[in-house]
Design an enzyme around this catalytic site. Structure first.
Site, mmCIF file in Angstrom:
data_model
loop_
_atom_site.group_PDB
_atom_site.id
_atom_site.type_symbol
_atom_site.label_atom_id
_atom_site.label_comp_id
_atom_site.label_asym_id
_atom_site.label_seq_id
_atom_site.Cartn_x
_atom_site.Cartn_y
_atom_site.Cartn_z
ATOM 1 N N LYS A 49 10.233 -6.061 10.983
ATOM 2 C CA LYS A 49 9.105 -5.918 10.048
ATOM 3 C C LYS A 49 7.861 -6.581 10.636
ATOM 4 C CE LYS A 49 12.170 -5.532 6.107
ATOM 5 N NZ LYS A 49 12.932 -6.185 5.036
ATOM 6 N N GLN A 93 13.327 -11.631 1.856
ATOM 7 C CA GLN A 93 14.396 -10.855 2.481
ATOM 8 C C GLN A 93 15.712 -11.113 1.744
ATOM 9 O OE1 GLN A 93 14.076 -8.604 5.078
ATOM 10 N NE2 GLN A 93 16.236 -8.132 4.754
ATOM 11 N N ASP A 116 7.796 -5.315 -2.387
ATOM 12 C CA ASP A 116 9.004 -4.508 -2.498
ATOM 13 C C ASP A 116 9.182 -3.969 -3.921
ATOM 14 O OD1 ASP A 116 11.081 -3.177 -1.372
ATOM 15 O OD2 ASP A 116 12.400 -4.887 -1.119
#
Ligand code: NAP
Length: 276
Positions: A49, A93, A116
């Site tokens: 990422k 994460q 997200d």
């Protein structure tokens, strides 16, 4: 002839457009990623990422914590990032170490920086049929893949296998919002093959080899979200690609399907949050 849903090709196209857009922006977004614990796959994902963000010209910082980090430390850091004007997007994460309450951590992220789309605020918007700040990355990636290949959603019967907050639930709701008829299956579902055989589109997000040729109707569209290492350490998806690809009309491979689209969505969402 079966068409492969090429996530890598679409990711590259999205990156090219994003790069052009970012090159013209005088100020760039900054993505902060929190990595807690020592999960080896998570480290690889976070690294990828960061590399992608940098290639596109997005600033990125990674904040790492050991496996025994306390929940308070994580919540304090997220509050600090929420209040930091330079940070425009925050990603935690997953998975988190087992002693941490995932929901507390995710819901501490400000919805405007929730890249997200997993906070209760953003998922609540999806479940109310309203627009969240951004959609969760993997479901968004799947929607973009379907769109790219002009796969019709309205009126189609979509069977989603899996009901996680990360993938199964949001993708089912997003498809329902687009007027699909959605059946959601999970580990307690009885007669799964009978249900999947009635599907126009199957989306499997399980993490086990579960979708075989006996479960597919001719011309079905098959999206494989699963990614895991099989007994011999080879990267595998949920779907028996070799056999199912002989029956399906469209199929996404693993690797090279949904995975690259998840990262493309993360970069799209980072820019979207910056501009909103
Ligand atoms: P998860 O939280 O473990 O959820 C798995 C789901 O599968 C659960 O809802 C579970 O049902 C269901 N399930 C388990 N066994 C089943 C069975 N025999 N029949 C039907 N359903 C069954 O996983 P996740 O986070 O959604 O991820 C799913 C997979 O997608 C994993 O392999 C993950 O690595 C992958 N993934 C890939 C990407 C990507 O970018 N490619 C992104 C995210 C996730 P219950 O709810 O009843 O337990």
């Amino acid at each position: 002839m079966t068409i492969i849903l090429d996530g890598k090709k679409l990711r590259d196209k999205i990156f090219e457009n994003l790069k052009t857009k970012l090159d013209k922006m005088p100020k760039k977004p900054t993505l902060a990623v929190i990595l807690a614990g020592d999960d080896p796959s998570s480290k690889i994902y976070v690294n990828n990422k960061k590399k992608c963000a940098e290639k596109l010209g997005i600033n990125s910082i990674v904040i790492t914590y050991p496996q025994n980090v306390s929940e308070k430390e994580l919540l304090d850091k997220i509050q600090e990032l929420n209040n930091d004007k330079e940070i425009t997007a925050i990603l935690v994460q997953l998975p988190l170490p087992a002693h941490i309450n995932k929901s507390n951590v995710i819901n501490t992220i400000s919805p405007q920086k929730d890249v997200d789309g997993l906070t209760n605020y953003n998922s609540g918007k999806i479940f109310s049929g309203e627009k969240p700040y951004v959609y969760p990355c993997t479901p968004l990636g799947i929607m973009l893949l379907l769109e790219e290949y002009n796969i019709e959603i309205e009126g189609k019967h979509v069977v989603v296998i899996g009901r996680s907050n990360l993938v199964g639930k949001p993708i089912a709701q997003m498809l329902l919002n687009r007027n699909a008829t959605v059946t959601q299956c999970h580990s307690k579902t009885k007669n799964l093959p009978e249900i999947t055989k009635t599907a126009d589109i199957i989306i499997s997000a399980v993490g086990k080899n579960i979708v075989g040729e006996n479960m597919i109707n001719k011309n079905c569209v098959v999206i494989d979200v699963g990614i895991f290492k099989d007994e011999v350490g080879k990267i595998s998806g949920d779907v028996d690609f070799e056999k199912v690809s002989k029956i399906a009309s469209y199929i996404s491979p693993v690797p090279g399907g949904v995975g690259p689209m998840t990262i493309a969505s993360l970069m799209l969402n980072t820019v979207e949050l910056f501009n909103s």
